[in-house]
Design an enzyme around this catalytic site. Structure first.
Site, short mmCIF file in Angstrom:
data_model
loop_
_atom_site.label_atom_id
_atom_site.label_comp_id
_atom_site.label_asym_id
_atom_site.label_seq_id
_atom_site.Cartn_x
_atom_site.Cartn_y
_atom_site.Cartn_z
N LYS A 1 -5.61 -2.60 -1.91
CA LYS A 1 -5.30 -1.19 -2.15
C LYS A 1 -6.07 -0.63 -3.36
O LYS A 1 -6.75 -1.36 -4.05
CB LYS A 1 -3.80 -1.01 -2.32
CG LYS A 1 -2.98 -1.48 -1.10
CD LYS A 1 -3.21 -0.61 0.13
CE LYS A 1 -2.87 -1.30 1.44
NZ LYS A 1 -1.48 -1.39 1.78
C1 LIG Z 1 -0.40 -1.79 2.88
C2 LIG Z 1 0.49 -0.82 3.52
C3 LIG Z 1 1.88 -0.97 3.50
C4 LIG Z 1 2.54 -2.20 3.00
O1 LIG Z 1 2.26 -2.48 1.66
P1 LIG Z 1 2.69 -3.88 1.05
O2 LIG Z 1 2.64 -3.63 -0.42
O3 LIG Z 1 1.69 -4.88 1.51
O4 LIG Z 1 4.05 -4.19 1.51
C5 LIG Z 1 2.66 0.03 4.03
N1 LIG Z 1 2.12 1.13 4.58
C6 LIG Z 1 0.79 1.30 4.64
C7 LIG Z 1 0.25 2.56 5.23
C8 LIG Z 1 -0.07 0.33 4.13
O5 LIG Z 1 -1.40 0.48 4.20
#
Ligand SMILES: *Cc1c(COP(=O)(O)O)cnc(C)c1O
Length: 385
Positions: A186
């Site tokens: 991210k």
């Molecule tokens: C990555 C992601 C999640 C989940 O995030 P985590 O921190 O890995 O639980 C949820 N929604 C979207 C759109 C994502 O890209």
């Protein structure tokens, strides 16, 4: 010759010496778990977003699950979300005991369509869960108008949207809850981690309790040096807390958030120029009066003009040593949801079409100029251009 000598890992994080030093300091202090660094990270994040509250948790999935619970979502309720998202958005609704209901996306912005939301509302609908896909803000004026008129809670999935703004306001502050991810791919990372921002103090307190076993409010302080305290269990909670080691990384990632955003924007612009003549649909231009977070650079492969399939393009890119992604096969493509909920991809044609044609190219702040040029070369070669 491959376009790149060593494999370029998709979404590799950009970490610096400050992160390393802060983690080392945490380890040396002996305080690894939830403590002062988590509190500092929450404060810093709250200041950055200008939110009233911020609670750090173990993931965005946890953030979404606890937000749904704090929103009062329960068995028998429906929550409307998008088919163009990661499975955990939908899973969090199911974990809260409710039924997810999908509203198809706009074919150009790839974000949930407000008119589709309106069409899917029933007497059981309790909340709307929009996802700011790729970092582009959803149509928040329309979504908030619907939520006010129909008295629905709004939980924003901001996993792509740390830096996103819509008409001068930051993503995560429109709804009752904004949920962020610090997963390693991210825009900013803590390895694994998440954050919930809330506008209501009670929601924030409830999420804090639920994130740590359901222990009473002061439990987060119980390991400190201000005297032994008995804890009380006031709810059946979860183990969703963040560690200081994670927050140590996050504190410094947050300081880099704007410089990293500028880097990704420059890569985005370079790709737009480099791919203008190719048989690809490039990402839509960011809308006026908004700020795109530039989390994902997704292209649609025009299979007829390109004369290769999306999957063949993925194979060729990997063979060129460039890591690529797919964000996302639409949620109804997965067997669990088809079998359990009876969903069919065809019922969400825009998301289905995007999911079958889309490819995400590397777009992280850690990319060097050489990496970016190698990606461009690999894309052109893979398309025979
Ligand atoms: C990555 C992601 C999640 C989940 O995030 P985590 O921190 O890995 O639980 C949820 N929604 C979207 C759109 C994502 O890209």
């Amino acid at each position: 010759m491959r376009s790149k000598e060593r494999f370029l890992v998709f979404g590799a994080p950009a970490l610096g010496d400050e992160e390393i030093a802060e983690v080392t300091a945490s380890i040396k202090s002996g305080w690894l778990g939830t403590g002062p660094k988590v509190a500092r990270f929450e404060n810093d994040f709250r200041d950055y977003k200008g939110s009233r509250n911020a609670v750090a948790v173990s993931s965005c999935t946890a953030a979404l699950h606890l937000s749904a619970m704090a929103a009062g979502v329960e068995a028998g309720d429906e929550v409307i979300t998008t088919p163009m998202t990661f499975c955990s958005t939908v899973n969090a609704i199911i974990h809260a005991g409710a039924t997810p209901v999908l509203a198809d996306v706009d074919p150009v912005t790839m974000n949930i369509s407000p008119s589709e939301i309106e069409r899917k509302i029933t007497p059981k609908t309790r909340a709307i869960l929009p996802v700011h896909f790729a970092g582009r803000p959803c149509e928040m004026d329309e979504i908030m108008e619907i939520s006010k008129r129909r008295k629905l809670k709004v939980i924003e999935d901001c996993a792509h949207a740390v830096e996103t703004e819509y008409k001068g306001r930051k993503a995560g502050l429109f709804g009752d809850f904004g949920c962020f991810s610090f997963y390693v791919t991210k825009n900013m990372t803590t390895g694994e981690g998440g954050m919930v921002v809330t506008r209501d103090d009670n929601d924030s307190a409830r999420i804090k309790i639920l994130a740590l076993h359901g222990l009473s409010k002061d439990a987060w302080k119980r390991f400190g040096d201000d005297g032994f305290k008995h804890y009380e269990v006031v709810e059946c909670g979860y183990k969703y807390n963040m560690m200081d080691i994670q927050a140590a990384i996050g504190i410094h990632q947050l300081k880099r958030v704007e410089t990293h955003w500028l880097k990704r924007r420059a890569v985005w612009d370079k790709y737009n120029t480099a791919f203008a003549d190719l048989p690809l649909t490039l990402p839509a231009e960011p809308a006026r009066d908004t700020r795109h977070a530039y989390h994902l650079y997704t292209v649609l492969v025009d299979e007829e003009k390109a004369k290769i399939s999306r999957d063949e393009f993925l194979r060729r890119m990997t063979a060129e040593n460039i890591g690529v992604g797919v964000h996302y096969m639409s949620v109804p493509e997965h067997p669990y949801y088809r079998e359990k909920l009876g969903w069919k991809p065809e019922d969400y044609p825009n998301a289905m079409r995007i999911g079958r044609k889309t490819v995400s190219l590397p777009l992280s702040a850690g990319l060097t100029d050489e990496d970016v040029n190698d990606v461009i070369t690999a894309v052109r070669r893979s398309l025979g251009a």
